[in-house]
Design a protein around this motif. Sequence first.
Motif, short mmCIF file in Angstrom:
data_model
loop_
_atom_site.label_atom_id
_atom_site.label_comp_id
_atom_site.label_asym_id
_atom_site.label_seq_id
_atom_site.Cartn_x
_atom_site.Cartn_y
_atom_site.Cartn_z
N ASN A 75 0.73 -1.17 0.12
CA ASN A 75 0.08 -0.01 -0.08
C ASN A 75 0.85 1.40 -0.06
O ASN A 75 0.24 2.30 -0.46
CB ASN A 75 -0.93 -0.02 1.38
N LEU A 76 2.17 1.16 0.48
CA LEU A 76 2.96 2.28 0.47
C LEU A 76 3.82 2.51 -0.95
O LEU A 76 4.39 3.43 -1.40
CB LEU A 76 3.98 2.29 1.39
N ASP A 78 2.86 3.11 -4.21
CA ASP A 78 2.49 4.39 -4.85
C ASP A 78 3.21 5.45 -4.18
O ASP A 78 3.72 6.33 -5.06
CB ASP A 78 1.13 4.63 -5.00
N TYR A 79 3.22 5.67 -2.83
CA TYR A 79 3.85 6.73 -2.22
C TYR A 79 5.38 7.10 -2.50
O TYR A 79 5.81 7.87 -2.99
CB TYR A 79 3.29 6.88 -0.75
N ILE A 80 5.96 5.68 -2.32
CA ILE A 80 7.60 5.67 -2.29
C ILE A 80 7.65 5.93 -3.95
O ILE A 80 8.59 6.64 -3.95
CB ILE A 80 7.91 4.38 -2.01
N THR A 82 6.11 7.75 -5.83
CA THR A 82 6.00 9.11 -6.34
C THR A 82 7.18 10.03 -5.83
O THR A 82 7.54 10.87 -6.33
CB THR A 82 4.56 9.71 -5.80
N ILE A 83 7.50 9.67 -4.35
CA ILE A 83 8.51 10.43 -3.82
C ILE A 83 9.93 10.42 -4.58
O ILE A 83 10.73 11.27 -4.92
CB ILE A 83 8.62 9.98 -2.39
N TYR A 98 9.72 18.24 -3.43
CA TYR A 98 8.47 17.83 -3.16
C TYR A 98 7.65 18.89 -2.57
O TYR A 98 6.37 19.08 -2.81
CB TYR A 98 8.43 16.72 -2.19
N GLN A 153 9.70 -1.42 0.69
CA GLN A 153 9.67 -0.89 2.12
C GLN A 153 10.73 -1.87 2.91
O GLN A 153 10.47 -3.02 2.80
CB GLN A 153 8.59 -0.75 2.61
#
Length: 214
Positions: A75-76, A78-80, A82-83, A98, A153
Amino acid sequence: MKDTHYGLSKDLVFHEIKEQTQEWYDFRLNGIGGSEVGSILRLSDYLSSAELYNMKIGNLSPRKFQNQAMFHGTNLEDYIRTIWQYWDGTKEGYMSNYRVGKPLRTVVKPRGYITNPKYPHLFASTDGIIPKGSTSFFTGEIMDKPGGLEVKQISSFVLNKWDGGIPPYYMAQMQQYMLVLELEYFEIVMLKDGKDLIVDYTLADKDFQNIIIE
């Protein structure tokens, strides 16, 4: 017109299958994925080569259970990813980029699996394709062909076990993806302990890839 091959070889075959569905798991029985090659090479701490073999021939059911680390990792992702687009080679820089909305690179995620007729027993489900023309912050060069991105992660306990900085089963995964996708360059972005972003890279290693093929 949308580039459905993401700048990759037109010989590659794209299998658009939704992740974590029964069709997704059934497809995996047809060959070896990047997350499984470490088991075959006996580099994995999580799944032995014997267990993997018995899953492929139907003696064991494929593992579908997700522990908390796997759940949050999925679930993380997409966030990672993006960053990563704001990474400039420094920890202060990517946060500043950012905050002001200044991405430096782009990445696209293919849906499902990708196979190569040259290696019908292998498949790839990479976390991202870095488009041709992007700049590598490691080599300083503008990429004349696409690269790949792996998103993880990870805990400091796991990462600190390896002197090279990248666990060997992740390295095997990236080498298989470069082999299948016919790429020469791959980056990995790892969020350590949920707070420390680490970006590294590797180049295609033909000797390693020949071991995978064998």
